[in-house]
Design a protein around this motif. Structure first.
Motif, PDB file in Angstrom:
ATOM      1  N   ALA A  53      -5.411   8.126  -4.208  1.00  0.00           N
ATOM      2  CA  ALA A  53      -4.514   8.205  -3.046  1.00  0.00           C
ATOM      3  C   ALA A  53      -5.296   8.123  -1.735  1.00  0.00           C
ATOM      4  N   TRP A 113       0.837  -1.205   0.000  1.00  0.00           N
ATOM      5  CA  TRP A 113       0.000   0.000   0.000  1.00  0.00           C
ATOM      6  C   TRP A 113       0.870   1.253   0.000  1.00  0.00           C
ATOM      7  N   LEU A 122      -5.951   4.507  -1.018  1.00  0.00           N
ATOM      8  CA  LEU A 122      -4.721   3.868  -0.559  1.00  0.00           C
ATOM      9  C   LEU A 122      -4.389   4.268   0.875  1.00  0.00           C
ATOM     10  N   GLN A 123      -4.668   5.498   1.252  1.00  0.00           N
ATOM     11  CA  GLN A 123      -4.458   5.908   2.639  1.00  0.00           C
ATOM     12  C   GLN A 123      -5.372   5.130   3.576  1.00  0.00           C
ATOM     13  N   HIS A 130       0.771   3.989  -2.895  1.00  0.00           N
ATOM     14  CA  HIS A 130       0.454   5.363  -2.491  1.00  0.00           C
ATOM     15  C   HIS A 130       1.475   6.338  -3.074  1.00  0.00           C
TER      16      HIS A 130
END
Length: 173
Positions: free
Chosen positions: A131, A117, A134-135, A121
């Protein structure tokens, strides 16, 4: 300007997808095996999350043109199944160490997944990935690591207790 090496990315995503497939299956089996123990509810949640993550990764890999290696997936499946056959000093039942070892193994797998991840990211803009999503995956991995650390502590306390208290993880089959 930096340039993404697609050959390396393809290999990396393929490796993680193979690992995610094996990890999802292992978490599912663990959730079933420990369903009636203190470990069960948290493992069931993680199993659902890991399955959803695997699906997202598979869809993302295909969207990016990555075609995972069947050989890698099969190889990891064989290794995962062979890991279930390890001698544990018991012929018919599960060793008290099984839960400890599984928590250690799966926590390590989630830490590795967190690295994926992080990588995605960093390259989200170049790959056209969200993004923010992904966070959220990073945050979820952190929560999974914390949960598996806590469950590992519970498993250790139960596995190494000399008094044979009931409710030990190996009794939940």
């Amino acid at each position: 300007m930096r340039e993404l090496d697609r050959t390396l990315l393809d290999s990396y995503l393929g490796d993680h997808l193979a690992g995610a497939t094996g990890g999802s299956a292992r978490f599912g089996r663990m959730a079933d095996a420990y369903a009636d123990t203190p470990l069960g509810p948290a493992l069931a949640r993680i199993a659902r999350e890991v399955t959803d993550e695997r699906e997202w990764l598979r869809d993302t890999a295909y969207r990016l043109g990555v075609r995972p290696s069947v050989v890698k997936r099969l190889g990891l499946a064989v290794v995962e199944r062979a890991g279930r056959l390890k001698p544990n000093g018991r012929l018919a039942d599960q060793s008290p160490l099984t839960a400890v070892l599984e928590m250690d193994l799966m926590r390590g797998a989630v830490i590795a997944k967190r690295g994926l991840w992080e990588t995605l990211h960093i390259w989200a803009d170049d790959l056209g990935l969200d993004a923010g999503h992904l966070q959220r995956l990073l945050d979820q991995a952190d929560e999974q690591i914390a949960t598996l650390t806590r469950l590992g502590q519970v498993a250790r306390e139960q596995a190494f207790a000399a008094d044979g208290e009931p409710g030990r993880p190996e009794e939940a089959r």
